[in-house]
Design a protein around this motif. Structure first.
Motif, PDB file in Angstrom:
ATOM      1  N   GLY A  88       0.776  -1.232   0.000  1.00  0.00           N
ATOM      2  CA  GLY A  88       0.000   0.000   0.000  1.00  0.00           C
ATOM      3  C   GLY A  88       0.809   1.283   0.000  1.00  0.00           C
ATOM      4  N   ARG A  89       2.139   1.188  -0.086  1.00  0.00           N
ATOM      5  CA  ARG A  89       2.970   2.398  -0.087  1.00  0.00           C
ATOM      6  C   ARG A  89       3.820   2.436  -1.348  1.00  0.00           C
ATOM      7  N   PRO A  90       3.778   3.528  -2.119  1.00  0.00           N
ATOM      8  CA  PRO A  90       4.620   3.614  -3.316  1.00  0.00           C
ATOM      9  C   PRO A  90       6.096   3.617  -2.928  1.00  0.00           C
ATOM     10  N   ARG A  91       6.888   2.861  -3.666  1.00  0.00           N
ATOM     11  CA  ARG A  91       8.321   2.780  -3.377  1.00  0.00           C
ATOM     12  C   ARG A  91       9.076   3.841  -4.178  1.00  0.00           C
ATOM     13  N   VAL A  92       9.853   4.645  -3.474  1.00  0.00           N
ATOM     14  CA  VAL A  92      10.721   5.646  -4.100  1.00  0.00           C
ATOM     15  C   VAL A  92      12.162   5.314  -3.718  1.00  0.00           C
ATOM     16  N   LEU A 121       8.549  10.326   3.334  1.00  0.00           N
ATOM     17  CA  LEU A 121       8.014   9.502   4.422  1.00  0.00           C
ATOM     18  C   LEU A 121       6.726  10.114   4.985  1.00  0.00           C
ATOM     19  N   ARG A 122       6.720  11.429   5.122  1.00  0.00           N
ATOM     20  CA  ARG A 122       5.508  12.098   5.614  1.00  0.00           C
ATOM     21  C   ARG A 122       4.348  11.922   4.634  1.00  0.00           C
ATOM     22  N   ALA A 123       4.698  11.785   3.343  1.00  0.00           N
ATOM     23  CA  ALA A 123       3.668  11.630   2.314  1.00  0.00           C
ATOM     24  C   ALA A 123       3.206  10.179   2.174  1.00  0.00           C
ATOM     25  N   GLY A 124       3.761   9.275   2.994  1.00  0.00           N
ATOM     26  CA  GLY A 124       3.325   7.883   2.974  1.00  0.00           C
ATOM     27  C   GLY A 124       4.059   6.988   2.016  1.00  0.00           C
ATOM     28  N   CYS A 125       5.219   7.414   1.527  1.00  0.00           N
ATOM     29  CA  CYS A 125       6.000   6.592   0.603  1.00  0.00           C
ATOM     30  C   CYS A 125       6.922   5.656   1.370  1.00  0.00           C
ATOM     31  N   GLU A 126       7.268   4.547   0.748  1.00  0.00           N
ATOM     32  CA  GLU A 126       8.371   3.710   1.216  1.00  0.00           C
ATOM     33  C   GLU A 126       9.638   4.248   0.564  1.00  0.00           C
ATOM     34  N   VAL A 127      10.635   4.596   1.346  1.00  0.00           N
ATOM     35  CA  VAL A 127      11.860   5.194   0.824  1.00  0.00           C
ATOM     36  C   VAL A 127      13.005   4.197   0.973  1.00  0.00           C
ATOM     37  N   MET A 128      13.701   3.951  -0.142  1.00  0.00           N
ATOM     38  CA  MET A 128      14.806   3.004  -0.145  1.00  0.00           C
ATOM     39  C   MET A 128      16.064   3.683  -0.680  1.00  0.00           C
ATOM     40  N   LEU A 129      17.196   3.412  -0.052  1.00  0.00           N
ATOM     41  CA  LEU A 129      18.481   3.934  -0.501  1.00  0.00           C
ATOM     42  C   LEU A 129      19.241   2.824  -1.213  1.00  0.00           C
ATOM     43  N   VAL A 130      19.846   3.134  -2.366  1.00  0.00           N
ATOM     44  CA  VAL A 130      20.681   2.150  -3.055  1.00  0.00           C
ATOM     45  C   VAL A 130      22.028   2.774  -3.384  1.00  0.00           C
ATOM     46  N   GLY A 131      23.004   1.915  -3.575  1.00  0.00           N
ATOM     47  CA  GLY A 131      24.356   2.339  -3.905  1.00  0.00           C
ATOM     48  C   GLY A 131      25.312   1.181  -3.709  1.00  0.00           C
ATOM     49  N   GLY A 132      26.562   1.392  -4.087  1.00  0.00           N
ATOM     50  CA  GLY A 132      27.573   0.365  -3.952  1.00  0.00           C
ATOM     51  C   GLY A 132      28.259   0.403  -2.602  1.00  0.00           C
ATOM     52  N   PRO A 133      29.169  -0.556  -2.354  1.00  0.00           N
ATOM     53  CA  PRO A 133      29.879  -0.607  -1.065  1.00  0.00           C
ATOM     54  C   PRO A 133      30.653   0.667  -0.746  1.00  0.00           C
ATOM     55  N   GLU A 134      31.116   1.351  -1.787  1.00  0.00           N
ATOM     56  CA  GLU A 134      31.889   2.580  -1.572  1.00  0.00           C
ATOM     57  C   GLU A 134      30.999   3.761  -1.206  1.00  0.00           C
ATOM     58  N   ASP A 135      29.681   3.573  -1.203  1.00  0.00           N
ATOM     59  CA  ASP A 135      28.737   4.656  -0.923  1.00  0.00           C
ATOM     60  C   ASP A 135      28.174   4.629   0.495  1.00  0.00           C
ATOM     61  N   ILE A 136      28.670   3.718   1.330  1.00  0.00           N
ATOM     62  CA  ILE A 136      28.119   3.554   2.684  1.00  0.00           C
ATOM     63  C   ILE A 136      28.227   4.838   3.500  1.00  0.00           C
ATOM     64  N   TRP A 137      29.191   5.683   3.172  1.00  0.00           N
ATOM     65  CA  TRP A 137      29.365   6.941   3.903  1.00  0.00           C
ATOM     66  C   TRP A 137      28.077   7.776   3.918  1.00  0.00           C
ATOM     67  N   GLY A 197      18.082   7.542  11.991  1.00  0.00           N
ATOM     68  CA  GLY A 197      16.831   7.801  12.691  1.00  0.00           C
ATOM     69  C   GLY A 197      15.609   7.834  11.802  1.00  0.00           C
ATOM     70  N   MET A 198      15.795   7.765  10.480  1.00  0.00           N
ATOM     71  CA  MET A 198      14.660   7.761   9.558  1.00  0.00           C
ATOM     72  C   MET A 198      14.239   6.328   9.253  1.00  0.00           C
ATOM     73  N   GLU A 199      12.971   6.137   8.972  1.00  0.00           N
ATOM     74  CA  GLU A 199      12.442   4.812   8.649  1.00  0.00           C
ATOM     75  C   GLU A 199      12.609   4.523   7.159  1.00  0.00           C
ATOM     76  N   VAL A 200      13.867   4.587   6.705  1.00  0.00           N
ATOM     77  CA  VAL A 200      14.177   4.257   5.315  1.00  0.00           C
ATOM     78  C   VAL A 200      14.718   2.838   5.258  1.00  0.00           C
ATOM     79  N   VAL A 201      14.630   2.224   4.079  1.00  0.00           N
ATOM     80  CA  VAL A 201      15.241   0.918   3.850  1.00  0.00           C
ATOM     81  C   VAL A 201      16.621   1.172   3.251  1.00  0.00           C
TER      82      VAL A 201
END
Length: 367
Positions: free
Chosen positions: A172-176, A208-224, A231-235
Motif C-alpha cells: 500500500g505504499r509507493p516505493r521511491v 516519508l511524511r507523504a506515505g512513501c516507502e523510501v529506499m536507498l541504493v548504492g555500492g559498497p563505496e557509498d556507505i558513507w 533515525g529515519m524509517e528508510v530501507v
C-alpha cells in the motif's frame, strides 16, 4: 574470459570496460548494429559484465579492469597480455574502441579488423558532439555516419526477465528509490555531479511524511552516505546487493531519484519513473530517452554551466548549480510521476531548468 560463437555473419567488437553509465548508454548503439546483422562481442570490465549478460545477443568478454587501470606495471602488463592472448588473430568487420584515450585501443591491437573506430577530439565524425545524446552519438559513430546523419532519441534497451527484487515491498505504499552517493569509478571521484546528501535526507523526510516507502541504493563505496539518514524509517540497501539485484530494486520502484551517476542509467533500462538532478553535466546528452523521465538542471544564470567538457570540470568549491535544485522542486516532480503512474499516463521525457535564484555567498557567475 571466453568468447561465444557468433556464426558466419558480420562481426563487431566493442571495447568499453565501464563506467556503468557510459556502458549502459552504449547498449542501444550496439543493438542497432545487432539489428544490422552484426554479431556483437563486447570487451568489458567485470563490474558491468553481469548487466551485459542480461542481453542474449551480446557475447560478453569480461576482464579484470582494476589491475589494468590501478595495478602495478607488472599487473598491467599481465592483464594486457591476457587480453591479447584471448583476442589474438580474431577477425572483425568493425572494432570499436569507445574511448578518446588511445591507450584503450591497445587492448584490441591483436585482432584483425576491416574498420577500426576510436573516439577522437580531432575528428568531428568520431566525437561525441555536445548537446546530443550519447546513445545517439554512439550509434552514429558505429554506423560510420557523418554528423548530419544523426540517429535521434534511441531509447534504452530494456532488460527482459529482471529478477525479483531482493527486498519485499511495503503493502500500500509507493516505493521511491534514492541514490544519494555514486559518481565515482576506478579512475576518478566526480563529487561535483552529486546532489548534496543533506538534500536527499530532506527529500526522504518529506516522502516519508507523504506515505512513501523510501529506499536507498548504492555500492559498497557509498556507505558513507547512510549516516545522513540516521533515525529515519528508510530501507538502507547501500552496499548490500549486487548490480543485478540493484537493477531489480530499481525495477520495483515507482520512482527513482538520482543525480548523474551509474544507477541513473541502470534505472533507464527498467520501468521506474526517473527524477534526475543535473548541474555541471548536460542532461540533453545523458537523461534516458524514454517516457517518465525528467531532469532538473540547476545552475541557470551561471556562466560556467555546463562546465564538464568530457575530460575535466571547472574549478569549483561550492557546487552551486546542484544546490540550486531544492528538495521541494524534486518532491513536486516525484509527486507528478506518482500521479501519472496511478492514472496510467506516460509522460514524455523533459528537461526542466529552474528559474535562477541567487544563492547566499555565490555570485551570478557560479564561481
Amino acid at each position: 574470459m571466453t568468447i561465444a560463437g557468433g556464426g558466419t555473419g558480420k562481426r563487431l567488437l566493442i571495447v568499453k570496460l565501464g563506467a556503468i553509465g557510459d556502458a549502459v548508454m552504449a547498449i542501444p548503439a550496439a543493438y542497432v548494429m545487432h539489428r544490422e546483422g552484426y554479431t556483437v562481442d563486447w570487451l568489458c570490465g567485470e563490474m558491468i559484465a553481469p548487466i551485459l549478460r542480461l542481453y542474449p545477443w551480446i557475447n560478453v568478454l569480461a576482464m579484470e579492469e582494476r589491475p589494468l587501470l590501478r595495478g602495478t606495471m607488472r599487473e598491467r602488463v599481465r592483464a594486457m597480455t591476457t587480453v591479447w592472448r584471448e583476442l589474438g588473430g580474431r577477425r572483425y568487420d568493425v572494432c570499436a574502441t569507445l574511448y578518446y584515450d588511445r591507450r584503450y585501443a591497445l587492448l584490441a591491437s591483436t585482432v584483425r579488423a576491416r574498420r577500426r573506430i576510436r573516439l577522437s577530439w580531432e575528428n568531428r565524425a568520431r566525437e561525441l558532439l555536445p548537446g546530443r545524446h550519447h546513445t545517439d552519438e554512439y550509434a552514429r559513430i558505429l554506423l560510420g555516419r557523418e554528423d548530419g546523419e544523426v540517429p535521434r532519441q534511441i531509447a534504452p534497451v530494456k532488460v527482459e526477465g529482471v529478477p525479483e527484487a531482493p527486498v519485499a515491498r511495503v503493502e500500500g505504499r509507493p516505493r521511491v528509490v534514492l541514490v544519494p552517493a555514486g559518481a565515482r569509478n576506478l579512475m576518478r571521484d566526480d563529487a561535483l555531479r552529486r546532489w548534496p546528501v543533506e538534500c536527499y535526507a530532506e527529500l526522504a523526510a518529506a516522502l516519508l511524511r507523504a506515505g512513501c516507502e523510501v529506499m536507498l541504493v548504492g555500492g559498497p563505496e557509498d556507505i558513507w552516505a547512510s549516516g545522513a539518514f540516521a533515525g529515519m524509517e528508510v530501507v538502507d540497501a547501500i552496499g548490500r546487493f549486487s548490480l543485478v539485484e540493484t537493477l531489480a530494486l530499481l525495477e520495483s520502484a515507482e520512482v527513482t531519484v538520482t543525480h548523474d551517476t551509474g544507477p541513473l542509467h541502470l534505472a533507464g533500462i527498467t520501468s521506474t519513473g526517473i527524477v534526475a538532478i543535473f548541474g555541471p553535466t548536460d542532461p540533453r546528452g545523458r537523461l534516458p530517452q524514454r517516457e517518465n523521465c525528467v531532469a532538473l538542471w540547476g545552475g541557470e544564470g551561471f556562466a560556467c554551466r555546463p562546465c564538464y567538457d568530457g575530460r575535466d570540470y571547472a574549478p569549483c568549491t561550492h557546487n552551486g548549480c546542484m544546490r540550486q535544485v531544492t528538495p521541494a522542486m524534486v518532491l513536486g516532480e516525484v509527486e507528478r510521476l506518482l500521479k501519472a503512474r496511478r492514472e496510467g499516463i506516460a509522460l514524455l521525457p523533459r528537461v526542466i531548468v529552474p528559474e535562477h535564484t541567487p544563492l547566499v555567498g555565490i555570485d551570478g557567475g557560479g564561481r
